[in-house]
Design an enzyme around this catalytic site. Structure first.
Site, PDB file in Angstrom:
ATOM      1  N   ALA A  65      58.611  91.232  81.104  1.00 23.26           N
ATOM      2  CA  ALA A  65      59.861  91.073  80.367  1.00 23.26           C
ATOM      3  C   ALA A  65      59.521  90.487  78.997  1.00 23.26           C
ATOM      4  O   ALA A  65      58.480  89.847  78.824  1.00 23.26           O
ATOM      5  CB  ALA A  65      60.781  90.144  81.136  1.00 23.26           C
ATOM      6  N   GLY A 112      57.120  91.685  84.786  1.00 17.62           N
ATOM      7  CA  GLY A 112      58.027  92.824  84.899  1.00 17.62           C
ATOM      8  C   GLY A 112      57.304  94.169  84.833  1.00 17.62           C
ATOM      9  O   GLY A 112      57.795  95.168  85.352  1.00 17.62           O
ATOM     10  N   GLU A 115      56.206  94.768  88.254  1.00 16.02           N
ATOM     11  CA  GLU A 115      57.427  95.057  89.027  1.00 16.02           C
ATOM     12  C   GLU A 115      57.944  96.466  88.741  1.00 16.02           C
ATOM     13  O   GLU A 115      58.445  97.158  89.631  1.00 16.02           O
ATOM     14  CB  GLU A 115      58.498  94.000  88.696  1.00 16.02           C
ATOM     15  CG  GLU A 115      58.111  92.625  89.225  1.00 16.02           C
ATOM     16  CD  GLU A 115      58.983  91.507  88.683  1.00 16.02           C
ATOM     17  OE1 GLU A 115      59.240  91.488  87.455  1.00 16.02           O
ATOM     18  OE2 GLU A 115      59.415  90.655  89.464  1.00 16.02           O
ATOM     19  N   GLU A 135      54.322  84.934  85.907  1.00 10.45           N
ATOM     20  CA  GLU A 135      55.500  84.188  85.444  1.00 10.45           C
ATOM     21  C   GLU A 135      55.366  82.685  85.642  1.00 10.45           C
ATOM     22  O   GLU A 135      55.862  81.891  84.843  1.00 10.45           O
ATOM     23  CB  GLU A 135      56.768  84.691  86.163  1.00 10.45           C
ATOM     24  CG  GLU A 135      57.215  86.095  85.790  1.00 10.45           C
ATOM     25  CD  GLU A 135      56.595  87.186  86.651  1.00 10.45           C
ATOM     26  OE1 GLU A 135      55.573  86.924  87.327  1.00 10.45           O
ATOM     27  OE2 GLU A 135      57.132  88.311  86.646  1.00 10.45           O
TER      28      GLU A 135
HETATM   29  N1  CAA Z   1      56.821  89.466  75.868  1.00  7.14           N
HETATM   30  C1  CAA Z   1      56.812  89.532  74.515  1.00  7.14           C
HETATM   31  N2  CAA Z   1      55.682  89.741  73.805  1.00  7.14           N
HETATM   32  C2  CAA Z   1      54.542  89.908  74.457  1.00  7.14           C
HETATM   33  C3  CAA Z   1      54.473  89.861  75.863  1.00  7.14           C
HETATM   34  C4  CAA Z   1      55.675  89.634  76.562  1.00  7.14           C
HETATM   35  N3  CAA Z   1      55.725  89.603  77.912  1.00  7.14           N
HETATM   36  N4  CAA Z   1      53.192  90.037  76.228  1.00  7.14           N
HETATM   37  C5  CAA Z   1      52.493  90.222  75.106  1.00  7.14           C
HETATM   38  N5  CAA Z   1      53.288  90.124  74.038  1.00  7.14           N
HETATM   39  C6  CAA Z   1      52.921  90.260  72.629  1.00  7.14           C
HETATM   40  C7  CAA Z   1      52.264  88.964  72.111  1.00  7.14           C
HETATM   41  O1  CAA Z   1      53.229  88.035  71.722  1.00  7.14           O
HETATM   42  C8  CAA Z   1      51.455  89.512  70.971  1.00  7.14           C
HETATM   43  O2  CAA Z   1      52.322  89.737  69.881  1.00  7.14           O
HETATM   44  P1  CAA Z   1      51.862  89.276  68.367  1.00  7.14           P
HETATM   45  O3  CAA Z   1      50.676  90.137  68.061  1.00  7.14           O
HETATM   46  O4  CAA Z   1      53.083  89.605  67.544  1.00  7.14           O
HETATM   47  O5  CAA Z   1      51.540  87.846  68.444  1.00  7.14           O
HETATM   48  C9  CAA Z   1      50.987  90.876  71.462  1.00  7.14           C
HETATM   49  O6  CAA Z   1      51.916  91.248  72.489  1.00  7.14           O
HETATM   50  C10 CAA Z   1      49.620  90.827  72.048  1.00  7.14           C
HETATM   51  O7  CAA Z   1      49.541  89.779  72.992  1.00  7.14           O
HETATM   52  P2  CAA Z   1      48.314  88.756  73.026  1.00  7.14           P
HETATM   53  O8  CAA Z   1      47.923  88.369  71.636  1.00  7.14           O
HETATM   54  O9  CAA Z   1      48.669  87.650  73.952  1.00  7.14           O
HETATM   55  O10 CAA Z   1      47.156  89.695  73.640  1.00  7.14           O
HETATM   56  P3  CAA Z   1      45.949  89.307  74.597  1.00  7.14           P
HETATM   57  O11 CAA Z   1      45.129  90.554  74.718  1.00  7.14           O
HETATM   58  O12 CAA Z   1      45.278  88.062  74.173  1.00  7.14           O
HETATM   59  O13 CAA Z   1      46.619  89.007  76.050  1.00  7.14           O
HETATM   60  C11 CAA Z   1      48.164  89.421  77.860  1.00  7.14           C
HETATM   61  C12 CAA Z   1      47.300  90.016  76.743  1.00  7.14           C
HETATM   62  C13 CAA Z   1      47.255  88.810  78.928  1.00  7.14           C
HETATM   63  C14 CAA Z   1      48.973  90.554  78.434  1.00  7.14           C
HETATM   64  C15 CAA Z   1      49.063  88.312  77.267  1.00  7.14           C
HETATM   65  O14 CAA Z   1      49.765  88.846  76.157  1.00  7.14           O
HETATM   66  C16 CAA Z   1      50.062  87.764  78.235  1.00  7.14           C
HETATM   67  O15 CAA Z   1      49.732  86.928  79.070  1.00  7.14           O
HETATM   68  N6  CAA Z   1      51.346  88.171  78.092  1.00  7.14           N
HETATM   69  C17 CAA Z   1      52.458  87.640  78.866  1.00  7.14           C
HETATM   70  C18 CAA Z   1      52.433  88.122  80.302  1.00  7.14           C
HETATM   71  C19 CAA Z   1      53.557  87.486  81.059  1.00  7.14           C
HETATM   72  O16 CAA Z   1      53.674  86.274  81.191  1.00  7.14           O
HETATM   73  N7  CAA Z   1      54.439  88.318  81.614  1.00  7.14           N
HETATM   74  C20 CAA Z   1      55.580  87.899  82.398  1.00  7.14           C
HETATM   75  C21 CAA Z   1      56.835  87.879  81.537  1.00  7.14           C
HETATM   76  S1  CAA Z   1      58.218  87.175  82.379  1.00  7.14           S
HETATM   77  C22 CAA Z   1      58.782  88.423  83.396  1.00  7.14           C
HETATM   78  O17 CAA Z   1      58.263  89.528  83.424  1.00  7.14           O
HETATM   79  C23 CAA Z   1      59.981  88.057  84.257  1.00  7.14           C
HETATM   80  C24 CAA Z   1      60.413  89.110  85.205  1.00  7.14           C
HETATM   81  O18 CAA Z   1      59.854  89.282  86.280  1.00  7.14           O
HETATM   82  C25 CAA Z   1      61.605  89.909  84.955  1.00  7.14           C
END
Ligand code: CAA
Length: 261
Positions: A65, A112, A115, A135
């Protein structure tokens, strides 16, 4: 229909939806999920389409998400919208999709994103795929099926570990655990997914739809009720011209020509 955050195409009887928001790692903002819902609506309504493939980029399927979009939201906002449902109707649309869906996953499928893949009927993974429910690391929990579908797919022990630690599972581990049907080289992912989807689409559509409903039913009922559901659905296939055609073709040593009726 024009889309900004997904790319939609067809290959014969296969509808293809590619999540296309690479700058945000295909984070599932409301607008993207809405577009997903519209594309699913269109493919479900299109009689020429038998199977739907959902994919992302090579590096990221979807990173979950959209955290930025959720940052300032309060409980009441999420509750009133029933987030992630209602406003982003793609989730419900995917959950209720009657045509078979194949997730072709390469790279990160997190939160997500994992999911979303699990809401599809089959997950085909590339050897670079990584699955997880991280998460917990950002102070929340799975909210679109993670705690429920992951347990059903890989069992309590591993699902609990992944959800509580936020650890990612690589493709071989995901295959061994039963989350994905197969792992293929990243370069072959789409070809393999499209071949699988085309095979499914070549079969009688009402039969395929009844099979997937029967398999789904196994998660909803006890064994006796499930066996009855299956038996009744099996018997109902004998109303189909395609059943007659399929069996006659076998007896006559030729390929069946299904009319999806
Ligand atoms: N939401 C918004 N933006 C996201 C994102 C997310 N879930 N995941 C990645 N991005 C964006 C980052 O902010 C970044 O943007 P900028 O370049 O503008 O800063 C870009 O994508 C690249 O991300 P990283 O710089 O972090 O890239 P990385 O290669 O170092 O890491 C990753 C990759 C491991 C996927 C890391 O981005 C990460 O951990 N992302 C979040 C994953 C997460 O926590 N997901 C769960 C979300 S909550 C959810 O999903 C609830 C639900 O069940 C409904």
């Amino acid at each position: 229909m024009s889309y900004e955050l997904i790319e939609v195409s067809t290959q014969k009887a296969v509808g293809i939806i590619r999540l296309d928001r690479p700058k945000a790692y295909n984070a599932l903002c409301n607008a993207l999920v809405d577009e997903l819902g519209q594309a699913l609506d269109a493919f479900e309504a299109d009689e020429a389409i038998g199977t739907i493939v959902l994919t992302g980029g090579e590096k990221v399927f979807a990173a979950g998400a959209d955290i930025g979009e959720m940052l300032d939201r309060e409980h009441a906002d999420l509750f009133l919208d029933d987030f992630p449902y209602v406003k982003s109707h793609g989730w419900e649309r995917l959950n209720n999709c009657r045509k078979p869906t194949v997730a072709a996953v390469s790279g990160f499928a997190l939160g997500g994103g994992c999911e979303l893949a699990m809401a599809c009927d089959i997950i085909l993974a590339s050897d670079t795929a990584k699955f997880g429910q991280p998460e917990v690391k950002i102070g929340t929990m799975p909210g679109a099926g993670g705690t429920q579908r992951l347990v059903r797919a890989i069992g309590k022990a591993k699902a609990m570990e992944l959800c509580l630690t936020g650890r990612m599972m690589d493709a071989p581990e995901a295959e061994q655990a039963g989350l994905v049907c197969r792992v293929v080289p990243v370069d072959a992912l789409m070809e393999e997914a499209l071949t699988m989807a085309a095979t499914i689409a070549s079969h009688s559509r009402p039969v395929v739809m009844q099979i997937r409903e029967a398999v789904e039913q196994s998660f909803e009922t006890g064994l006796q009720a499930g066996l009855l559901f299956e038996r009744r659905a099996f018997q109902a296939t004998f109303n189909l011209a395609d059943r007659k055609e399929g069996m006659n073709a076998f007896a006559e040593k030729r390929k069946p020509v299904f009319r999806h009726r």
